[in-house]
Write an enzyme that holds these catalytic residues in place. Structure first.
Site, PDB file in Angstrom:
ATOM      1  N   SER A  64     -16.142 -16.989  14.888  1.00  0.00           N
ATOM      2  CA  SER A  64     -16.529 -17.207  13.487  1.00  0.00           C
ATOM      3  C   SER A  64     -16.120 -16.093  12.531  1.00  0.00           C
ATOM      4  CB  SER A  64     -18.042 -17.393  13.393  1.00  0.00           C
ATOM      5  OG  SER A  64     -18.350 -18.704  13.761  1.00  0.00           O
ATOM      6  N   LYS A  67     -13.838 -16.993   9.831  1.00  0.00           N
ATOM      7  CA  LYS A  67     -14.322 -17.703   8.633  1.00  0.00           C
ATOM      8  C   LYS A  67     -14.270 -16.828   7.381  1.00  0.00           C
ATOM      9  CE  LYS A  67     -17.078 -20.619  11.650  1.00  0.00           C
ATOM     10  NZ  LYS A  67     -18.388 -20.970  12.194  1.00  0.00           N
ATOM     11  N   TYR A 191      -9.524 -25.947  12.858  1.00  0.00           N
ATOM     12  CA  TYR A 191     -10.745 -25.117  12.963  1.00  0.00           C
ATOM     13  C   TYR A 191     -10.847 -24.452  14.344  1.00  0.00           C
ATOM     14  CZ  TYR A 191     -15.697 -24.015  13.494  1.00  0.00           C
ATOM     15  OH  TYR A 191     -16.883 -23.366  13.769  1.00  0.00           O
ATOM     16  N   TYR A 243     -25.785 -16.040  10.488  1.00  0.00           N
ATOM     17  CA  TYR A 243     -26.584 -17.251  10.666  1.00  0.00           C
ATOM     18  C   TYR A 243     -28.052 -16.957  10.349  1.00  0.00           C
ATOM     19  CZ  TYR A 243     -22.245 -18.473  12.913  1.00  0.00           C
ATOM     20  OH  TYR A 243     -20.943 -18.681  13.162  1.00  0.00           O
ATOM     21  N   VAL A 261     -19.231 -15.762  18.048  1.00  0.00           N
ATOM     22  CA  VAL A 261     -19.834 -15.923  19.377  1.00  0.00           C
ATOM     23  C   VAL A 261     -19.003 -15.297  20.492  1.00  0.00           C
ATOM     24  CG1 VAL A 261     -21.255 -17.967  18.876  1.00  0.00           C
ATOM     25  CG2 VAL A 261     -18.903 -18.271  19.672  1.00  0.00           C
TER      26      VAL A 261
HETATM   27  N1  GLU Z   1     -15.845 -21.854  17.276  1.00  0.00           N
HETATM   28  C1  GLU Z   1     -17.256 -21.616  17.342  1.00  0.00           C
HETATM   29  C2  GLU Z   1     -18.011 -22.905  17.098  1.00  0.00           C
HETATM   30  O1  GLU Z   1     -17.648 -23.628  16.237  1.00  0.00           O
HETATM   31  C3  GLU Z   1     -17.630 -20.574  16.349  1.00  0.00           C
HETATM   32  C4  GLU Z   1     -19.094 -20.221  16.367  1.00  0.00           C
HETATM   33  C5  GLU Z   1     -19.379 -18.778  16.093  1.00  0.00           C
HETATM   34  O2  GLU Z   1     -18.583 -17.892  16.370  1.00  0.00           O
HETATM   35  O3  GLU Z   1     -20.465 -18.506  15.592  1.00  0.00           O
HETATM   36  O4  GLU Z   1     -18.962 -23.225  17.744  1.00  0.00           O
END
Ligand code: GLU
Length: 310
Positions: A64, A67, A191, A243, A261
């Site tokens: 993530s 992002k 994505y 988050y 993650v």
């Molecule tokens: N590719 C992961 C997902 O969509 C990213 C989640 C993350 O890093 O928080 O679940």
């Protein structure tokens, strides 16, 4: 040895000794095999000096953290119109939550929860083939990090593509509200692949420099984004970057940051440094356990919290 070099050296040694390491993510099967003992830290200050230690040159899945860069790229493409399709409020929900989407008619709370990042990816994809959009994102990261060796880990992308049922649900749900323009499989393909970009702490800290220096790459002097945009991206990182652990991160670390993650965190000390840390074990909210502790120590010892004091 500078104070920063000493602090980084001490923190790396302290973190490597700890036995509480959190849990490595397993819902993307390819990530489950990563060594939980890995730990890396890289800090690049305003003069371009690098302090790094541990596994700071080992590539890991940025997940993530990508992002932050897709948001920056999409804002560059369409500007503030982006905010018609995604909000900028903290979600207070897990990264892959679907409940808010129903209440809010398919408009995700912010660009850093999965639903929001899928919308941002969809914006970048419009008018392109998936391969072209992905190439643009990857080249943007290579440019920011000044490193053309950065690549996508195809095995991680394929692994997530096979098991990404939740993200498919989120994307299909948003598609039902016409929030996504492109075919769901195309958007998700891009994505999953940008989440699977592999970078080291050193490369990631390099890529984050523009956010620490009013939108400008301090080594080349090139303006990547306007200062106002850098400030706003930092604000969203502070409020939404972890988050439903974002409040705790602000409380303990006091810097804008974005976790993934894969166990990485990019943190920005505005005017001072770009910081990347990696430790694969996660806490209950899905954020790197030792990564957060290391950043807490770093901001304390350097007096870098944006809220002052230490
Ligand atoms: N590719 C992961 C997902 O969509 C990213 C989640 C993350 O890093 O928080 O679940």
């Amino acid at each position: 040895m500078s104070k920063l070099d000493q602090v980084v050296k001490d923190i790396v040694a302290e973190m490597q000794e700890r036995s509480d390491r959190g849990e490595v993510a397993t819902y993307i099967p390819e990530l489950a095999g990563v060594d939980p003992k890995a730990f890396g830290l890289a800090v690049i200050d305003a003069d371009g000096q690098l302090a790094c230690g541990g596994d700071c040159d080992t590539s890991f899945s940025i997940q993530s953290i990508s992002k932050v860069f897709t948001l920056t790229f999409a804002l560059g493409m369409i500007g503030d119109r982006l905010w018609r399709r995604v909000g900028r409020e903290p979600s207070g929900s897990p990264f892959n939550s679907i409940v808010q989407l129903e209440r809010e008619r398919g408009i995700p709370r912010n660009p850093f929860i999965n639903a929001g990042a899928i919308v941002v990816t969809d914006l970048i994809l419009s008018g392109h083939q998936p391969r072209e959009a992905l190439g643009e994102i990857l080249r943007f990261l290579q440019f920011l990090a000044d490193d053309s060796s950065i690549t996508i880990d195809a095995a991680v992308a394929a692994s997530e593509n096979r098991t990404g049922f939740r993200n498919r649900a989120l994307a299909n749900y948003m598609k039902s509200f016409s929030v996504l323009e492109n075919p769901v499989d195309f958007t998700l393909g891009v994505y999953f692949h940008h989440c699977a970009i592999a970078m080291s702490c050193r490369q990631l800290a390099m890529a984050g420099r523009f956010l620490a220096h009013h939108g400008r790459n301090p080594s080349t002097g090139l303006l990547v984004v306007q200062p106002e945009r850098a400030r706003r991206i930092n604000a969203i990182m502070l409020t939404c970057g972890h988050y439903d652990g974002s409040g705790e991160f602000a409380y303990r670390v006091g810097l804008p940051g974005k976790s993934g993650v894969g166990g990485g965190i990019l943190a920005i000390a505005p005017g001072r440094a770009s910081i990347a840390v990696w430790s694969p074990g996660l806490d209950a909210a899905g954020n790197s356990h030792l990564g957060r502790l290391a950043l807490e120590e770093l901001t304390k010892r350097m007096g870098w919290s944006i809220f002052g004091g230490n």
